[in-house]
Design a protein around this motif. Sequence first.
Motif, PDB file in Angstrom:
ATOM      1  N   PRO A  22      10.083  24.226  -8.152  1.00  0.00           N
ATOM      2  CA  PRO A  22       9.492  25.516  -8.551  1.00  0.00           C
ATOM      3  C   PRO A  22       8.005  25.590  -8.200  1.00  0.00           C
ATOM      4  N   ASN A  23       7.601  26.775  -7.737  1.00  0.00           N
ATOM      5  CA  ASN A  23       6.210  27.086  -7.387  1.00  0.00           C
ATOM      6  C   ASN A  23       5.735  26.455  -6.082  1.00  0.00           C
ATOM      7  N   VAL A  24       6.627  25.794  -5.348  1.00  0.00           N
ATOM      8  CA  VAL A  24       6.271  25.308  -4.003  1.00  0.00           C
ATOM      9  C   VAL A  24       6.599  26.411  -3.004  1.00  0.00           C
ATOM     10  N   LEU A  25       5.588  26.930  -2.355  1.00  0.00           N
ATOM     11  CA  LEU A  25       5.771  27.970  -1.345  1.00  0.00           C
ATOM     12  C   LEU A  25       6.125  27.366   0.011  1.00  0.00           C
ATOM     13  N   ASP A  26       5.430  26.287   0.371  1.00  0.00           N
ATOM     14  CA  ASP A  26       5.689  25.626   1.648  1.00  0.00           C
ATOM     15  C   ASP A  26       5.149  24.211   1.561  1.00  0.00           C
ATOM     16  N   VAL A  27       5.604  23.356   2.474  1.00  0.00           N
ATOM     17  CA  VAL A  27       5.204  21.950   2.436  1.00  0.00           C
ATOM     18  C   VAL A  27       5.228  21.384   3.848  1.00  0.00           C
ATOM     19  N   CYS A  28       4.363  20.432   4.089  1.00  0.00           N
ATOM     20  CA  CYS A  28       4.361  19.695   5.347  1.00  0.00           C
ATOM     21  C   CYS A  28       4.127  18.220   5.019  1.00  0.00           C
ATOM     22  N   VAL A  29       4.985  17.362   5.551  1.00  0.00           N
ATOM     23  CA  VAL A  29       4.922  15.924   5.263  1.00  0.00           C
ATOM     24  C   VAL A  29       4.509  15.170   6.516  1.00  0.00           C
ATOM     25  N   VAL A  30       3.550  14.274   6.363  1.00  0.00           N
ATOM     26  CA  VAL A  30       3.112  13.390   7.446  1.00  0.00           C
ATOM     27  C   VAL A  30       3.136  11.957   6.924  1.00  0.00           C
ATOM     28  N   ALA A  31       2.887  11.011   7.807  1.00  0.00           N
ATOM     29  CA  ALA A  31       2.830   9.608   7.395  1.00  0.00           C
ATOM     30  C   ALA A  31       1.527   8.990   7.865  1.00  0.00           C
ATOM     31  N   ILE A  32       0.983   8.101   7.044  1.00  0.00           N
ATOM     32  CA  ILE A  32      -0.204   7.346   7.409  1.00  0.00           C
ATOM     33  C   ILE A  32       0.006   5.886   7.003  1.00  0.00           C
ATOM     34  N   GLN A  33      -0.816   5.018   7.563  1.00  0.00           N
ATOM     35  CA  GLN A  33      -0.762   3.622   7.143  1.00  0.00           C
ATOM     36  C   GLN A  33      -1.637   3.452   5.908  1.00  0.00           C
ATOM     37  N   TYR A  34      -1.055   2.815   4.873  1.00  0.00           N
ATOM     38  CA  TYR A  34      -1.764   2.644   3.603  1.00  0.00           C
ATOM     39  C   TYR A  34      -1.416   1.257   3.071  1.00  0.00           C
ATOM     40  N   GLN A  35      -2.442   0.414   2.917  1.00  0.00           N
ATOM     41  CA  GLN A  35      -2.238  -0.959   2.434  1.00  0.00           C
ATOM     42  C   GLN A  35      -1.145  -1.669   3.241  1.00  0.00           C
ATOM     43  N   GLU A  36      -1.295  -1.603   4.569  1.00  0.00           N
ATOM     44  CA  GLU A  36      -0.459  -2.317   5.533  1.00  0.00           C
ATOM     45  C   GLU A  36       0.993  -1.830   5.581  1.00  0.00           C
ATOM     46  N   ALA A  37       1.234  -0.628   5.109  1.00  0.00           N
ATOM     47  CA  ALA A  37       2.584  -0.047   5.214  1.00  0.00           C
ATOM     48  C   ALA A  37       2.452   1.440   5.497  1.00  0.00           C
ATOM     49  N   ASN A  38       3.447   2.003   6.182  1.00  0.00           N
ATOM     50  CA  ASN A  38       3.472   3.446   6.401  1.00  0.00           C
ATOM     51  C   ASN A  38       3.998   4.139   5.153  1.00  0.00           C
ATOM     52  N   VAL A  39       3.299   5.193   4.731  1.00  0.00           N
ATOM     53  CA  VAL A  39       3.732   5.951   3.550  1.00  0.00           C
ATOM     54  C   VAL A  39       3.725   7.443   3.878  1.00  0.00           C
ATOM     55  N   ALA A  40       4.574   8.166   3.167  1.00  0.00           N
ATOM     56  CA  ALA A  40       4.632   9.621   3.322  1.00  0.00           C
ATOM     57  C   ALA A  40       3.565  10.283   2.462  1.00  0.00           C
ATOM     58  N   ILE A  41       2.955  11.336   3.006  1.00  0.00           N
ATOM     59  CA  ILE A  41       1.977  12.161   2.291  1.00  0.00           C
ATOM     60  C   ILE A  41       2.438  13.608   2.394  1.00  0.00           C
ATOM     61  N   ALA A  42       2.509  14.295   1.259  1.00  0.00           N
ATOM     62  CA  ALA A  42       2.968  15.687   1.250  1.00  0.00           C
ATOM     63  C   ALA A  42       1.792  16.628   0.995  1.00  0.00           C
ATOM     64  N   PHE A  43       1.680  17.661   1.841  1.00  0.00           N
ATOM     65  CA  PHE A  43       0.719  18.742   1.635  1.00  0.00           C
ATOM     66  C   PHE A  43       1.503  19.976   1.203  1.00  0.00           C
ATOM     67  N   VAL A  44       1.129  20.532   0.054  1.00  0.00           N
ATOM     68  CA  VAL A  44       1.928  21.580  -0.576  1.00  0.00           C
ATOM     69  C   VAL A  44       1.108  22.852  -0.759  1.00  0.00           C
ATOM     70  N   LYS A  45       1.720  23.990  -0.398  1.00  0.00           N
ATOM     71  CA  LYS A  45       1.153  25.300  -0.735  1.00  0.00           C
ATOM     72  C   LYS A  45       1.906  25.846  -1.945  1.00  0.00           C
ATOM     73  N   GLU A  46       1.155  26.339  -2.934  1.00  0.00           N
ATOM     74  CA  GLU A  46       1.770  26.875  -4.159  1.00  0.00           C
ATOM     75  C   GLU A  46       2.050  28.366  -4.028  1.00  0.00           C
ATOM     76  N   SER A  47       3.146  28.814  -4.636  1.00  0.00           N
ATOM     77  CA  SER A  47       3.394  30.247  -4.744  1.00  0.00           C
ATOM     78  C   SER A  47       2.561  30.843  -5.864  1.00  0.00           C
ATOM     79  N   GLN A  48       2.268  30.025  -6.873  1.00  0.00           N
ATOM     80  CA  GLN A  48       1.329  30.398  -7.932  1.00  0.00           C
ATOM     81  C   GLN A  48       0.771  29.116  -8.524  1.00  0.00           C
TER      82      GLN A  48
END
Length: 535
Positions: A451-477
């Motif tokens: 609920p309240n997620v209008l859109d999302v884009c997921v990327v990956a970066i290296q963090y503490q010697e491992a690849n992790v997912a990072i989510a960028f979220v736009k809210e509807s409200q």
Amino acid sequence: MVMKNHLYSLVETACQKFPRSIAFYEKGQAYTFSEFEEMCKRKVQWLSGKGVKEGDFIALWLVNGVEWLSWYFSLSRLGCTVVPINTRYGKKEIEDMMVKSSPKALIMQKEFRSKNFLNLLSSVERHAVESIDVIYCAGLNFSDSDELNEMVFFSDDSLSECCGESEVSSYAPVPNGSLTSILFSTSGTTSGPKLVMQSQSNLVTHANNCAKFYGLNKHGMTLLAVLPFCGAFGLNAVLAAFSGGAATVIIDALDGKEAALLMKKYKVTHLFGSDDMYRKIIDSCDEEKPFPDARFFGFGAFNSSFHEYAVNAWARGIPLFGLYGSSEVMAIFSAQDDSMTLKERIKGGGKPTAGDEAKIRIRDIATSNILPAGESGEIEIQSPTNFTGYLDNDEATRNALTEDGFFKTGDLGYIREDGSLVYESRMGDAIRLGGFLVNPSEIEDVIKKVPNVLDVCVVAIQYQEANVAIAFVKESQESEGLENQVIDACKLNLAPFKVPKYVFKVSEFPATSGPNGLKIQRGSLRNMAEAAVGN
């Protein structure tokens, strides 16, 4: 007898088959196929008189319109290569295109809405336009002399002197279909874009194949042309409609509400475009079933997950089908069909318009082996419409092709058991998590249901010697605790290694505007993520 391997044969064939049928609607005016041919004849005569000839590179800097198409066909009739300039380009991008192609002539318009092309041209470095001998500028008046920068321009009066009654064949021999017809610009890096060469015969073959495949050769079909003709997506669609004898409704720039009104007025049956384009059009409509005449609406999903939106569109009677294509193999190269389940129908890919003449295979990224059906890897394509190379870039051309002539698309996907294609993502957008290659849309689909997620884009970066997912979220409200809700939803629905390490709220995604619409800059998001977590 019409020789059918050169682009102008589409005009000659159309005039033989349906001379009085409507070819185009633009700004309330209708143009028949025979009227369009007369426009082309006049331009061929004018161009010939200015010394334009086979092999010349000619820059075309106009917004979508019948004028753009008539200039393009006329230049093709003379055997020229068209260098289309995106009307959204700025000074540096224009300079780059001019330097790479060295055009002999420039055909342009003075301005469009608030953008003055003449002023922009006058700011371009002189060395970038030194190859240009002839400039035609629609809408020019000679009170604009301050912006002419000592260059010689021809105006509308010069063109109107041509009567347009002479036979085209008197000005030049029929061009060879192997001649390069147009240069499509690919996404570039710091060195600027590569210029994809497509031949006249490739464009004719693809237009004819698409007309049949998409049903544009059936009586009463109408296309709405929205995307810029300077890109393969926009041009390939309108050429297919022209080949099939369908009418094309042209708009010079996308406005969702205007496009929806035109679709209803002209009973539009076909539409091709990006996910961003469809959102703007569909979101402007309040009716439960806004487009009763729709037959085939093909889309390319260039941004974050479009799955749920497409499902909801089908519920409103809007027939969205996933597409696949590129400048190198042509846009609208393949499409899903209605024999598929809804879930499969809205995936990118499908069956090639060229049928069995097109070969698609999947190569394992790690081992370089060719993969069986159902396994993901890099998509490779060999088809009758494969590009002829990148302009003045033999190394890039060699690197893009396998030894046996398949184009290495740089896209991730797999083949179904029936031989149809499923496109998953750009290989650069795919992310490696937990040792596995993951399509980010898999994670995005889960997050979009929060609920309240209008859109999302997921990327990956290296963090503490491992690849992790990072989510960028736009809210509807605006909402409290959205980050935790997103992570909880992912923990419930996904393997642990796919759960985002961090969730960041953004008002907008960084995006670039191109001929196919907006594309999210996932690289910029990765940089933002690395900065936020202190990498």
